[in-house]
Design a protein around this motif. Sequence first.
Motif, mmCIF file in Angstrom:
data_model
loop_
_atom_site.group_PDB
_atom_site.id
_atom_site.type_symbol
_atom_site.label_atom_id
_atom_site.label_comp_id
_atom_site.label_asym_id
_atom_site.label_seq_id
_atom_site.Cartn_x
_atom_site.Cartn_y
_atom_site.Cartn_z
ATOM 1 N N GLU A 119 -60.857 15.120 -33.903
ATOM 2 C CA GLU A 119 -61.442 14.109 -34.460
ATOM 3 C C GLU A 119 -61.232 12.652 -33.559
ATOM 4 N N MET A 120 -60.615 12.740 -32.246
ATOM 5 C CA MET A 120 -60.374 12.115 -31.336
ATOM 6 C C MET A 120 -61.552 11.847 -30.275
ATOM 7 N N GLY A 121 -62.384 12.841 -30.512
ATOM 8 C CA GLY A 121 -63.758 12.836 -29.650
ATOM 9 C C GLY A 121 -64.539 13.986 -29.642
ATOM 10 N N ALA A 122 -64.099 15.417 -29.721
ATOM 11 C CA ALA A 122 -64.821 16.682 -29.516
ATOM 12 C C ALA A 122 -65.755 16.692 -30.735
ATOM 13 N N ASN A 123 -65.196 16.533 -31.935
ATOM 14 C CA ASN A 123 -65.935 16.556 -33.180
ATOM 15 C C ASN A 123 -67.118 15.853 -33.202
ATOM 16 N N ILE A 124 -67.130 14.667 -32.779
ATOM 17 C CA ILE A 124 -68.042 13.733 -32.768
ATOM 18 C C ILE A 124 -69.036 14.082 -31.789
ATOM 19 N N CYS A 125 -68.595 14.509 -30.617
ATOM 20 C CA CYS A 125 -69.629 14.707 -29.497
ATOM 21 C C CYS A 125 -70.263 16.174 -30.026
ATOM 22 N N GLU A 126 -69.909 17.064 -30.685
ATOM 23 C CA GLU A 126 -70.621 18.222 -31.275
ATOM 24 C C GLU A 126 -71.690 17.785 -32.123
ATOM 25 N N GLU A 127 -71.272 16.947 -33.075
ATOM 26 C CA GLU A 127 -72.109 16.397 -34.032
ATOM 27 C C GLU A 127 -73.386 15.634 -33.441
ATOM 28 N N ALA A 128 -73.008 15.003 -32.427
ATOM 29 C CA ALA A 128 -73.992 14.228 -31.859
ATOM 30 C C ALA A 128 -74.939 15.127 -30.755
ATOM 31 N N GLY A 129 -74.880 16.214 -30.688
ATOM 32 C CA GLY A 129 -75.306 17.165 -29.859
ATOM 33 C C GLY A 129 -75.333 17.074 -28.283
ATOM 34 N N LEU A 130 -73.879 16.448 -28.059
ATOM 35 C CA LEU A 130 -73.586 16.295 -26.583
ATOM 36 C C LEU A 130 -72.564 17.381 -26.094
ATOM 37 N N GLU A 131 -73.024 17.771 -24.748
ATOM 38 C CA GLU A 131 -71.744 18.724 -24.005
ATOM 39 C C GLU A 131 -70.779 17.674 -23.774
ATOM 40 N N TYR A 132 -69.567 18.111 -23.536
ATOM 41 C CA TYR A 132 -68.431 17.605 -23.043
ATOM 42 C C TYR A 132 -67.502 18.419 -22.536
ATOM 43 N N ARG A 133 -66.508 17.679 -21.789
ATOM 44 C CA ARG A 133 -65.363 18.326 -21.317
ATOM 45 C C ARG A 133 -64.006 17.773 -22.054
ATOM 46 N N GLU A 134 -63.480 18.875 -22.558
ATOM 47 C CA GLU A 134 -62.108 18.223 -23.246
ATOM 48 C C GLU A 134 -60.711 18.313 -22.462
ATOM 49 N N LEU A 135 -60.103 17.013 -22.768
ATOM 50 C CA LEU A 135 -58.801 16.997 -21.856
ATOM 51 C C LEU A 135 -57.613 16.816 -22.823
ATOM 52 N N GLY A 136 -56.429 17.121 -22.627
ATOM 53 C CA GLY A 136 -55.439 16.790 -23.535
ATOM 54 C C GLY A 136 -55.126 17.687 -24.612
ATOM 55 N N GLU A 137 -54.025 17.161 -25.559
ATOM 56 C CA GLU A 137 -53.928 17.913 -26.850
ATOM 57 C C GLU A 137 -53.236 16.903 -27.778
ATOM 58 N N ILE A 138 -53.845 17.044 -28.987
ATOM 59 C CA ILE A 138 -53.357 16.193 -30.184
ATOM 60 C C ILE A 138 -52.962 16.887 -31.340
ATOM 61 N N ALA A 139 -52.177 16.293 -32.042
ATOM 62 C CA ALA A 139 -51.679 17.010 -33.351
ATOM 63 C C ALA A 139 -52.728 16.549 -34.435
ATOM 64 N N SER A 140 -53.812 17.114 -34.501
ATOM 65 C CA SER A 140 -55.010 16.925 -35.488
ATOM 66 C C SER A 140 -54.191 16.499 -36.929
ATOM 67 N N GLY A 141 -55.038 15.213 -37.469
ATOM 68 C CA GLY A 141 -54.542 14.854 -38.404
ATOM 69 C C GLY A 141 -53.373 14.065 -38.668
ATOM 70 N N HIS A 142 -52.934 13.653 -37.374
ATOM 71 C CA HIS A 142 -51.770 12.974 -37.414
ATOM 72 C C HIS A 142 -51.681 11.954 -35.959
ATOM 73 N N THR A 143 -52.702 11.494 -35.528
ATOM 74 C CA THR A 143 -52.740 10.731 -34.219
ATOM 75 C C THR A 143 -52.202 9.605 -34.629
ATOM 76 N N THR A 144 -51.796 8.934 -33.555
ATOM 77 C CA THR A 144 -51.068 7.439 -33.619
ATOM 78 C C THR A 144 -51.829 6.559 -32.363
ATOM 79 N N ALA A 145 -51.354 5.353 -32.501
ATOM 80 C CA ALA A 145 -51.816 4.557 -31.354
ATOM 81 C C ALA A 145 -51.464 4.907 -30.001
#
Length: 373
Positions: A67-93
């Motif tokens: 939800e910090m980017g990859a999901n949106i890129c896929e829905e928008a039909g964009l190719e992307y390179r993914e960096l880093g890791e997150i705890a999905s559903g529990h992101t913070t500032a």
Amino acid sequence: MKKIGFIVNPIAGIGGKVGLKGSDGAETLKRALTLGAVPESGKKAVTAMRELAEAQNLFELYTYPAEMGANICEEAGLEYRELGEIASGHTTAADTRIAAEKLKESGVDLLVFVGGDGTARDIMDAVGTDIPVLGIPAGCKIHSGVYALNPKTAGKLLREYVEGKVRETIEAEVMDINEELFRQGIVEAQLYGYLQIPRETKMVQHLKSGRRYSESVSVDMLSSYIADIWEPDTLYIVGTGSTTAAIMKKMGLPNTLLGVDLVWRKKVIASDCTEKQILNVLKSGKYNHVKIIVTVIGGQGYIFGRGNQQISADVIRMVGRENIIVAASKDKMLSLFGKPLYVDTGNEEINELLSGYIRVVVGYEETYVTKIM
């Protein structure tokens, strides 16, 4: 080839429709979810990023997972390179700041982020003015000058950037307010610093302007006019702001300065309403005539989508464009320097419905005709 970084604050703006006037802090998020709030920033991010789909060969896109980017890129039909890791559903500032730092280190030419004023502060803390950025507006309160006018315009500006049509940058202010005071009806805005943004002033919002002393006469006159034409058998949805507060005061009614109130037969029947509460009242079938009263954010020109998300696209659809009253002082309209009014409801169909010319009440039997974009 341009390298674009992309970050989404998944909870930005989540408190708007449920009347919390912000989403900062874990307790506010918990309360928003309890009230039935759903994330809004992802939808707005998709609206912006879809504008880039046909220019994919002009840039490389770097983002963070889920939800910090990859999901949106896929829905928008964009190719992307993914960096880093997150705890999905529990992101913070902290996740936003870390992502911004990592994307900066990866050498992106422009960092695009989705959020509100709190998100802008996090981005500023992470990258300063070292690289240009652009905000896609998704927060409840957006006082900063680093955001595009709306998500669709953000996408158009990004398209122009990757096509090489926008090359220069300028410094823009990062502002934020104290949300706890804001919920008590006190606006205390503070300048936190600056970010570099693409130099395209027609597509980027201005800072929210403060009130002038000379506004008072104009506001008093327009308040008297609206009080005189008030229809007793009409349900009024009264939006946020000092101008609408002045109208309520002229009517002798209590008011939620930074909330949305419902008035029927010159009595407040519901205060500080959420979107759901407003929709429930409209769906009850008790009210044959409904009007919305809103004002203009001085210096920016927004009438929907900034601080009044409770009056949502669904509410506007049910009430109808013809039943919207816009009221603003002459000074507030002059502060726009001839620029149009703006809407950012999060729904392109409703944004389009609202576009075109509208009359703004600026005094007693005085109106100003201007365009909504």
